[in-house]
Scaffold this active site. Sequence first.
Site, PDB file in Angstrom:
ATOM      1  N   CYS A   2       0.851  -1.182   0.000  1.00  0.00           N
ATOM      2  CA  CYS A   2       0.000   0.000   0.000  1.00  0.00           C
ATOM      3  C   CYS A   2       0.892   1.238   0.000  1.00  0.00           C
ATOM      4  O   CYS A   2       2.112   1.145   0.098  1.00  0.00           O
ATOM      5  CB  CYS A   2      -0.856   0.007   1.261  1.00  0.00           C
ATOM      6  SG  CYS A   2      -1.801  -1.489   1.490  1.00  0.00           S
ATOM      7  N   ARG A  27       1.319   1.730  -5.956  1.00  0.00           N
ATOM      8  CA  ARG A  27       1.521   0.753  -4.888  1.00  0.00           C
ATOM      9  C   ARG A  27       0.218   0.055  -4.502  1.00  0.00           C
ATOM     10  O   ARG A  27       0.249  -0.915  -3.748  1.00  0.00           O
ATOM     11  CB  ARG A  27       2.113   1.424  -3.647  1.00  0.00           C
ATOM     12  CG  ARG A  27       3.436   2.126  -3.873  1.00  0.00           C
ATOM     13  CD  ARG A  27       3.908   2.835  -2.623  1.00  0.00           C
ATOM     14  NE  ARG A  27       4.105   1.895  -1.552  1.00  0.00           N
ATOM     15  CZ  ARG A  27       5.232   1.215  -1.364  1.00  0.00           C
ATOM     16  NH1 ARG A  27       6.244   1.381  -2.204  1.00  0.00           N
ATOM     17  NH2 ARG A  27       5.343   0.347  -0.382  1.00  0.00           N
ATOM     18  N   TRP A  71      -3.717  -1.693  -1.182  1.00  0.00           N
ATOM     19  CA  TRP A  71      -3.655  -2.918  -1.977  1.00  0.00           C
ATOM     20  C   TRP A  71      -4.033  -4.011  -1.000  1.00  0.00           C
ATOM     21  O   TRP A  71      -3.229  -4.457  -0.204  1.00  0.00           O
ATOM     22  CB  TRP A  71      -2.252  -3.140  -2.527  1.00  0.00           C
ATOM     23  CG  TRP A  71      -2.134  -4.397  -3.309  1.00  0.00           C
ATOM     24  CD1 TRP A  71      -1.641  -5.593  -2.878  1.00  0.00           C
ATOM     25  CD2 TRP A  71      -2.537  -4.620  -4.667  1.00  0.00           C
ATOM     26  NE1 TRP A  71      -1.713  -6.533  -3.876  1.00  0.00           N
ATOM     27  CE2 TRP A  71      -2.263  -5.959  -4.973  1.00  0.00           C
ATOM     28  CE3 TRP A  71      -3.083  -3.796  -5.636  1.00  0.00           C
ATOM     29  CZ2 TRP A  71      -2.534  -6.503  -6.227  1.00  0.00           C
ATOM     30  CZ3 TRP A  71      -3.357  -4.334  -6.875  1.00  0.00           C
ATOM     31  CH2 TRP A  71      -3.088  -5.669  -7.158  1.00  0.00           C
ATOM     32  N   ASN A  97       1.249  -0.006   6.041  1.00  0.00           N
ATOM     33  CA  ASN A  97       1.621  -0.800   4.863  1.00  0.00           C
ATOM     34  C   ASN A  97       2.423  -1.988   5.366  1.00  0.00           C
ATOM     35  O   ASN A  97       3.391  -1.820   6.093  1.00  0.00           O
ATOM     36  CB  ASN A  97       2.477   0.018   3.898  1.00  0.00           C
ATOM     37  CG  ASN A  97       3.084  -0.891   2.820  1.00  0.00           C
ATOM     38  OD1 ASN A  97       2.433  -1.817   2.354  1.00  0.00           O
ATOM     39  ND2 ASN A  97       4.344  -0.651   2.501  1.00  0.00           N
ATOM     40  N   GLY A  98       2.008  -3.189   5.015  1.00  0.00           N
ATOM     41  CA  GLY A  98       2.708  -4.386   5.496  1.00  0.00           C
ATOM     42  C   GLY A  98       1.696  -5.455   5.878  1.00  0.00           C
ATOM     43  O   GLY A  98       0.495  -5.331   5.584  1.00  0.00           O
ATOM     44  N   GLU A 467       6.664 -19.557 -22.107  1.00  0.00           N
ATOM     45  CA  GLU A 467       6.597 -18.235 -21.471  1.00  0.00           C
ATOM     46  C   GLU A 467       7.641 -17.284 -22.055  1.00  0.00           C
ATOM     47  O   GLU A 467       7.373 -16.117 -22.301  1.00  0.00           O
ATOM     48  CB  GLU A 467       6.766 -18.365 -19.951  1.00  0.00           C
ATOM     49  CG  GLU A 467       6.760 -17.078 -19.165  1.00  0.00           C
ATOM     50  CD  GLU A 467       5.504 -16.224 -19.312  1.00  0.00           C
ATOM     51  OE1 GLU A 467       5.543 -15.056 -18.888  1.00  0.00           O
ATOM     52  OE2 GLU A 467       4.510 -16.691 -19.901  1.00  0.00           O
ATOM     53  N   LYS A 471       6.657 -13.731 -23.710  1.00  0.00           N
ATOM     54  CA  LYS A 471       7.209 -12.451 -23.227  1.00  0.00           C
ATOM     55  C   LYS A 471       7.828 -11.668 -24.390  1.00  0.00           C
ATOM     56  O   LYS A 471       7.597 -10.477 -24.546  1.00  0.00           O
ATOM     57  CB  LYS A 471       8.265 -12.688 -22.139  1.00  0.00           C
ATOM     58  CG  LYS A 471       7.671 -13.062 -20.792  1.00  0.00           C
ATOM     59  CD  LYS A 471       7.315 -11.864 -20.005  1.00  0.00           C
ATOM     60  CE  LYS A 471       5.912 -11.776 -19.397  1.00  0.00           C
ATOM     61  NZ  LYS A 471       4.867 -12.601 -19.774  1.00  0.00           N
ATOM     62  N   GLU A 474       5.043 -10.366 -26.595  1.00  0.00           N
ATOM     63  CA  GLU A 474       4.229  -9.309 -25.954  1.00  0.00           C
ATOM     64  C   GLU A 474       4.886  -7.935 -26.070  1.00  0.00           C
ATOM     65  O   GLU A 474       4.241  -6.953 -26.429  1.00  0.00           O
ATOM     66  CB  GLU A 474       4.056  -9.616 -24.462  1.00  0.00           C
ATOM     67  CG  GLU A 474       2.976 -10.614 -24.096  1.00  0.00           C
ATOM     68  CD  GLU A 474       2.947 -10.869 -22.587  1.00  0.00           C
ATOM     69  OE1 GLU A 474       1.907 -10.643 -21.963  1.00  0.00           O
ATOM     70  OE2 GLU A 474       3.985 -11.292 -22.043  1.00  0.00           O
ATOM     71  N   HIS A 490       9.357 -32.284 -36.270  1.00  0.00           N
ATOM     72  CA  HIS A 490       8.062 -32.591 -36.901  1.00  0.00           C
ATOM     73  C   HIS A 490       7.464 -31.344 -37.567  1.00  0.00           C
ATOM     74  O   HIS A 490       6.247 -31.183 -37.614  1.00  0.00           O
ATOM     75  CB  HIS A 490       7.081 -33.147 -35.849  1.00  0.00           C
ATOM     76  CG  HIS A 490       7.617 -34.368 -35.165  1.00  0.00           C
ATOM     77  ND1 HIS A 490       7.952 -35.516 -35.827  1.00  0.00           N
ATOM     78  CD2 HIS A 490       7.904 -34.571 -33.853  1.00  0.00           C
ATOM     79  CE1 HIS A 490       8.411 -36.411 -34.957  1.00  0.00           C
ATOM     80  NE2 HIS A 490       8.402 -35.875 -33.761  1.00  0.00           N
ATOM     81  N   LYS A 589      -3.746  -5.146 -19.323  1.00  0.00           N
ATOM     82  CA  LYS A 589      -3.302  -5.895 -18.145  1.00  0.00           C
ATOM     83  C   LYS A 589      -4.321  -6.956 -17.758  1.00  0.00           C
ATOM     84  O   LYS A 589      -3.968  -8.044 -17.302  1.00  0.00           O
ATOM     85  CB  LYS A 589      -3.089  -4.939 -16.976  1.00  0.00           C
ATOM     86  CG  LYS A 589      -2.503  -5.586 -15.742  1.00  0.00           C
ATOM     87  CD  LYS A 589      -1.090  -6.061 -16.010  1.00  0.00           C
ATOM     88  CE  LYS A 589      -0.534  -6.966 -14.964  1.00  0.00           C
ATOM     89  NZ  LYS A 589       0.658  -7.700 -15.419  1.00  0.00           N
TER      90      LYS A 589
HETATM   91  C1  BG6 Z   1      -3.455 -10.525 -20.395  1.00  0.00           C
HETATM   92  C2  BG6 Z   1      -2.211  -9.918 -19.742  1.00  0.00           C
HETATM   93  O1  BG6 Z   1      -4.299  -9.567 -20.732  1.00  0.00           O
HETATM   94  O2  BG6 Z   1      -4.096 -11.429 -19.509  1.00  0.00           O
HETATM   95  C3  BG6 Z   1      -1.270 -11.053 -19.433  1.00  0.00           C
HETATM   96  O3  BG6 Z   1      -1.606  -8.996 -20.642  1.00  0.00           O
HETATM   97  C4  BG6 Z   1      -1.965 -12.059 -18.519  1.00  0.00           C
HETATM   98  O4  BG6 Z   1      -0.118 -10.546 -18.815  1.00  0.00           O
HETATM   99  C5  BG6 Z   1      -3.297 -12.533 -19.100  1.00  0.00           C
HETATM  100  O5  BG6 Z   1      -1.136 -13.154 -18.329  1.00  0.00           O
HETATM  101  C6  BG6 Z   1      -4.093 -13.307 -18.050  1.00  0.00           C
HETATM  102  O6  BG6 Z   1      -4.413 -12.419 -17.001  1.00  0.00           O
HETATM  103  P1  BG6 Z   1      -4.777 -12.906 -15.533  1.00  0.00           P
HETATM  104  O7  BG6 Z   1      -5.025 -11.644 -14.787  1.00  0.00           O
HETATM  105  O8  BG6 Z   1      -6.013 -13.744 -15.634  1.00  0.00           O
HETATM  106  O9  BG6 Z   1      -3.620 -13.687 -15.011  1.00  0.00           O
END
Ligand code: BG6
Length: 594
Positions: A2, A27, A71, A97-98, A467, A471, A474, A490, A589
Site C-alpha cells: 500500500c 503501490r 492494496w 503498509n505491510g 513463457e 514475453k 508481448e 516434426h 493488463k
Molecule cells: C493478459 C495480460 O491480458 O491477460 C497477461 O496482458 C496475462 O499478462 C493474461 O497473463 C491473463 O491475465 P490474468 O489476470 O487472468 O492472469
Amino acid sequence: MCGIVGYIGEKQAQPILLSCLCRLEYRGYDSSGIAVLGSDIEVYKDAVRVRVLEKASPPLIGAIGIGHTRWATHGEPSLVNAHPHCDCTGKIAVVHNGIINNFQKLRQKLTSEGHNFISETDTEVIPHLIEKYYEGDLEKAVETALREVEGSYAIIVLMAGEPKLVAARKDSPLIIGVGDRENFIASDVPAILDYTSRVIYLEDDDIGVVTTDNIKVRRHGVEIKRKEHKILWSVEDAQKAGYEHFMLKEIHEQPKVIRDTIGVYVSMTEPVADLALQGDTGLEDMLILACGTSYHAALLGKYIMEELIKIPVRAELASEFNYWGRTSARSRTIVITQSGETADVLKAIKRLREEGRRVIAITNVVGSTASRITDQVVYTRAGPEISVAATKSFIAQLMALYWLALPYSKIDIRRLDSLIMGLRQLPGKVQQVLDNEAVISECAKQLSRHQDVFFISRGINFPVALEGALKLKEISYIHAEGYGAGELKHGPFSLLGSDTPVVAIVAQDNTYEAMLTNIREVKARRSPVIAVVEEGDEAVGELVDSVILVPQVDAIFSPVVNTVVMQLLAYHAAKQRGCPVDFPRNLAKSVTVE
Ligand code: BG6
C-alpha cells in the site's frame, strides 16, 4: 503493498495528503482514505481511487493528517476495511503498509479486554494496542505496542491532542520529507517530490517523531541521527524506483515477492487449500485453468503436482475449456488469474460451479471477482503489477503451486525437507540471475536483430520455453514460438537457419541428454543458439553460440530461475528495439471481455 502518507505543517493537510496519495497509487489503488486533526480527528475513506475520494470528501479542517491508498491483503476492498483505522475512542488513527502475521491472536486478546473491532483487517490491532498502552507519551505507547506485533509494517500514527506524527517501520519502506515549517512522511519518494527533494530514509526499528519544525528519530529508545539525502529523480522515475520501466522494477522485485509469498504460508504441513486429493473422495484428476502467462503457470502446476502428488493433472486454456472442456464429479479444479477479472476464467468458474464442482482460485488481487465466486482462494503476494506483461505475479503463482502441492506430496521426508530448504533459498538464487543481467542483455541484443525466434526445452521447462516466447512477443513485437525440443523435427525445422535464432533451456534432469541431441540438430540447420544452462555445465558451451549460466537448484525449481532469464531476454530485446515496454500495443493488463 500500500501507500501511506503524513503531513504536518501550517497549510491545510487535506489537499496535500490527497496529491501525495495520487503519486503512490502504483503501490495499490483498491481503496483510499485520510484522517485530519483539527479540533478532533476526522476520517474520510472509501473503496474508491484517490481522485474519486478527493471529489467526494467533505472539507476536513486541520494542518496535520495521514492518508492511505490500499492494496488489500486482509479483508476485501470496502469502506470499513479502508484505512485509516482507529481505536475505540476514535482519538488514535493509524495508516499501515505491510502484513501483521499474528493479528488474529492479538485481536482475540484485545477483544477479551473489551476492545471492539469493526474491520477484517490485520491493521486494526495497531490503534487498539496503542490505546491500551497510552499513558500520556505517544512514542512510548507506539514502541510498546509494536513490541507485540509480528510481521512487516510501516505505520503513521495521528492522535487527538498530540501536535505530532509518529512513524515506525520494519520490513516496509518509510521516508521523511524535510520541508520548511512543514514535514512529510511517506512510503516512498514519489509522494513528496512535488513539495521537497530533501529526504530522510528510516531504517528497520526506527521510530520517527515529526512536528512542524522538528524531526526526531529514536531507535530502541535512544535518539539517533539519520542522514538527509537530496533526491534528483523526477516523480515518474521515482515511482519506478529509478528503474527505466515498471517491468524491470517488477522483475527485480521477485526475490522479495518470493519471500513475501512463501512467508505467508507459515507451515509446510498446514495445507494452504483443501485439495483433498487422496483417501475419501478418490479424486480422479485435477484440472488447472488459466489464460496468457497464468496458463503457463498452470502448465507448470501440472508438472509440479504430477511430480509431487503422483496423480494425473490437466492444464487447459480457460477460453478453450469454456467451449469444450469436461470434468467429472471427482475432479478438483484450480483457476489461476493475476487480476482475478479475466472474463474467460470467470466464465469457466461460473460453469464449473453450476456443475457443482469445487473451485480453488490462485489470484493476486484480494476482493477480485475470482476471489469472491470460488470456494477457496490462495493469494499470491506480488503486490500491484503495473507493467502489462506479467513477471513477478507469475513467479508468485509458482510459489503458490509449490505450496499447494507440498503438504499432499507423496515423497519421502528427506526429499520433502530438501525441497523446503530449496524453496527458502530461491530468493538468493533469483538474485544471482538478476546479478547476471549484463550477460543476458548482450544475448538479448542478438535476438533483437531478428524477426523470428524459437524457444525450446523439455519436461518441466517446456512451459518456460512457452513463457519465454510469449514475453518476447508481448513486448518486443518479435514473432517467437515456444516448442518442445523433441517436436522441432516434426515441422519447425523447415524454418531454421542463420536468421532464426533458438533459445534452448537445458536443465540438469532426465531431459539433459535429449536436449544436447536437439541442440546438435538445430546447429546442423545453422540456427544461432543461446543456451540457458546450470553453473558447472561444460558440455553445452561447446555446442552453442552463447551461454547464460543460472545457479544450481533442484530440477523442480529450475523453472523459477530460467523464467527470470526469459523475462530479462524479452525486456532487453524490447528496449533495444525502442518498444513501449510497459504498455505494448494492442494488449491490456486484464482482459474483461471474452
Ligand atoms: C493478459 C495480460 O491480458 O491477460 C497477461 O496482458 C496475462 O499478462 C493474461 O497473463 C491473463 O491475465 P490474468 O489476470 O487472468 O492472469
